[in-house]
Design an enzyme around this catalytic site. Structure first.
Site, mmCIF file in Angstrom:
data_model
loop_
_atom_site.group_PDB
_atom_site.id
_atom_site.type_symbol
_atom_site.label_atom_id
_atom_site.label_comp_id
_atom_site.label_asym_id
_atom_site.label_seq_id
_atom_site.Cartn_x
_atom_site.Cartn_y
_atom_site.Cartn_z
ATOM 1 N N SER A 134 2.010 3.880 1.347
ATOM 2 C CA SER A 134 0.917 4.795 1.702
ATOM 3 C C SER A 134 1.358 5.626 2.901
ATOM 4 C CB SER A 134 -0.313 3.965 2.071
ATOM 5 O OG SER A 134 -1.283 4.770 2.707
ATOM 6 N N TYR A 147 -3.843 -3.071 6.908
ATOM 7 C CA TYR A 147 -3.464 -2.198 5.784
ATOM 8 C C TYR A 147 -2.263 -1.350 6.188
ATOM 9 C CZ TYR A 147 -3.780 1.128 1.941
ATOM 10 O OH TYR A 147 -3.478 1.907 0.837
HETATM 11 N N1 LIG Z 1 -6.349 5.449 -3.428
HETATM 12 C C1 LIG Z 1 -5.706 5.877 -2.352
HETATM 13 O O1 LIG Z 1 -6.193 6.790 -1.647
HETATM 14 C C2 LIG Z 1 -4.361 5.309 -1.993
HETATM 15 C C3 LIG Z 1 -3.613 5.978 -1.015
HETATM 16 C C4 LIG Z 1 -2.372 5.476 -0.659
HETATM 17 C C5 LIG Z 1 -1.871 4.341 -1.269
HETATM 18 N N2 LIG Z 1 -2.617 3.713 -2.217
HETATM 19 C C6 LIG Z 1 -2.042 2.498 -2.806
HETATM 20 O O2 LIG Z 1 -1.963 2.671 -4.203
HETATM 21 C C7 LIG Z 1 -2.058 1.397 -4.846
HETATM 22 C C8 LIG Z 1 -3.101 1.477 -5.944
HETATM 23 O O3 LIG Z 1 -4.355 1.749 -5.338
HETATM 24 P P1 LIG Z 1 -5.589 2.417 -6.102
HETATM 25 O O4 LIG Z 1 -6.125 3.463 -5.220
HETATM 26 O O5 LIG Z 1 -5.231 2.732 -7.503
HETATM 27 O O6 LIG Z 1 -6.621 1.194 -6.018
HETATM 28 P P2 LIG Z 1 -7.500 0.447 -7.121
HETATM 29 O O7 LIG Z 1 -8.048 1.417 -8.093
HETATM 30 O O8 LIG Z 1 -8.435 -0.408 -6.339
HETATM 31 O O9 LIG Z 1 -6.420 -0.463 -7.857
HETATM 32 C C9 LIG Z 1 -5.817 -1.537 -7.204
HETATM 33 C C10 LIG Z 1 -5.091 -2.362 -8.238
HETATM 34 O O10 LIG Z 1 -4.458 -3.476 -7.562
HETATM 35 C C11 LIG Z 1 -4.826 -4.655 -8.257
HETATM 36 N N3 LIG Z 1 -4.868 -5.808 -7.370
HETATM 37 C C12 LIG Z 1 -5.473 -5.917 -6.164
HETATM 38 N N4 LIG Z 1 -5.306 -7.144 -5.688
HETATM 39 C C13 LIG Z 1 -4.581 -7.829 -6.601
HETATM 40 C C14 LIG Z 1 -4.099 -9.157 -6.682
HETATM 41 N N5 LIG Z 1 -4.314 -10.072 -5.707
HETATM 42 N N6 LIG Z 1 -3.395 -9.535 -7.788
HETATM 43 C C15 LIG Z 1 -3.169 -8.641 -8.777
HETATM 44 N N7 LIG Z 1 -3.619 -7.373 -8.761
HETATM 45 C C16 LIG Z 1 -4.318 -6.979 -7.685
HETATM 46 C C17 LIG Z 1 -6.193 -4.379 -8.836
HETATM 47 O O11 LIG Z 1 -6.425 -5.269 -9.894
HETATM 48 P P3 LIG Z 1 -7.896 -5.868 -10.240
HETATM 49 O O12 LIG Z 1 -8.862 -4.759 -9.939
HETATM 50 O O13 LIG Z 1 -7.789 -6.194 -11.687
HETATM 51 O O14 LIG Z 1 -8.074 -7.032 -9.362
HETATM 52 C C18 LIG Z 1 -6.031 -2.940 -9.294
HETATM 53 O O15 LIG Z 1 -5.394 -2.895 -10.544
HETATM 54 C C19 LIG Z 1 -2.413 0.391 -3.753
HETATM 55 O O16 LIG Z 1 -1.264 -0.316 -3.354
HETATM 56 C C20 LIG Z 1 -2.912 1.263 -2.621
HETATM 57 O O17 LIG Z 1 -2.738 0.673 -1.367
HETATM 58 C C21 LIG Z 1 -3.846 4.168 -2.600
#
Ligand SMILES: NC(=O)c1ccc[n+]([C@@H]2O[C@H](COP(=O)([O-])OP(=O)(O)OC[C@H]3O[C@@H](n4cnc5c(N)ncnc54)[C@H](OP(=O)(O)O)[C@@H]3O)[C@@H](O)[C@H]2O)c1
Length: 251
Positions: A134, A147
């Site tokens: 991130s 985070y």
């Molecule tokens: N959205 C943003 O603005 C943003 C910005 C920068 C970086 N990111 C990074 O991008 C990645 C994806 O984020 P997103 O925004 O797509 O979030 P999201 O929609 O909440 O998706 C997160 C994913 O991680 C999985 N997950 C969480 N904890 C887990 C665990 N203990 N075991 C297995 N799976 C787990 C969730 O699975 P379940 O729901 O099935 O538990 C879900 O599939 C993350 O690493 C996040 O930090 C996001």
């Protein structure tokens, strides 16, 4: 290198689901991992083709290892699972329990899982690993220190590993997205400037990983600011980040 079998973690939602769809369209055989089996099944349906589902908590490394063993050789591994948590409304700082959870999922489990996939790639002398970090891994978030630390850990782990593996045929890329519209984004209660869609983020992540880019971030206006955040004086960082303060809300 023409890798064709990929595992994507955190693929039941948001960026990971979009990455899975993007790879499926390009003809990849997929293993998709998340905790919610029903949402994984929906993503698999959207992907069509050959998709193996693993409803696994990534903190359970042995269960992930069993899945990888059944899946076979992994050419591309996208480590994307993660949670956002931090200071809740009314709190000055996040609690120790929140910090523990965030570090265990975002950093410790990601590093452990990577080491499940890596030996096979090393033995075959081919493979690509992409770690989804991130911009918060470069620019400190006062509202979510763990985070930020977890994502900084992924940046440094990935870049160190990349150099250690140089010449081995295994590449490592680190990706630093800015704000992306996903369910996680909905848990971030604050401004989200230059937010992009999960599909857009997924295209950039897949393209850069397949090009074995070292470290890449987006969107353009925020990426250089994040890179410079450790070099500029604190007053200037506060000026840029002043309207980016937020609280976390868990579903
Ligand atoms: N959205 C943003 O603005 C943003 C910005 C920068 C970086 N990111 C990074 O991008 C990645 C994806 O984020 P997103 O925004 O797509 O979030 P999201 O929609 O909440 O998706 C997160 C994913 O991680 C999985 N997950 C969480 N904890 C887990 C665990 N203990 N075991 C297995 N799976 C787990 C969730 O699975 P379940 O729901 O099935 O538990 C879900 O599939 C993350 O690493 C996040 O930090 C996001």
């Amino acid at each position: 290198m023409s890798p064709r079998k990929a595992i994507v973690t955190g693929a039941s939602s948001g960026i990971g689901a979009a990455v899975a769809v993007e790879l499926a369209r390009a003809g990849w055989q997929l293993g998709i991992v998340g905790r919610d089996a029903a949402r994984l099944a929906k993503v698999a349906q959207e992907c069509g083709g050959q998709v193996q589902i693993a409803a696994i908590d990534m903190r359970d490394t042995s269960e992930f290892a069993r899945f990888v063993e059944g899946f076979g050789a992994v050419d591309l591994y996208i480590s994307n699972h993660g949670i956002l948590d931090g200071r809740r409304d009314g709190e000055a700082v996040e609690t120790g329990a929140v910090a523990d959870d965030v570090l265990a999922i975002n950093l410790t489990s990601a590093v452990a899982a990577l080491h499940v996939v890596l030996p096979g790639m090393q033995a075959r002398g081919v493979g690509q690993i992409a770690l989804v970090s991130s911009l918060a891994g470069l620019s400190p978030l006062p509202d979510a220190p763990a985070y930020s630390a977890s994502k900084a850990g992924l940046v440094m782990y990935g870049l160190s590993l990349r150099e250690a593996l140089r010449g081995s045929g295994v590449g490592v890329s680190v990706c630093c997205p800015g704000y992306v519209a996903t369910p996680m984004g909905g848990e971030h209660l604050g401004n989200r400037p230059h937010e992009i869609t999960a599909a857009d983020a997924a295209r950039r992540i897949v393209k850069s990983a397949l090009a074995n880019k070292r470290l890449f971030g987006f969107p353009a206006p925020l990426w250089p600011m994040a890179l410079f955040s450790l070099l500029i004086p604190e007053w200037m960082l506060r000026m840029f980040n002043g309207d980016l303060r937020f609280t976390a809300s868990k579903r």
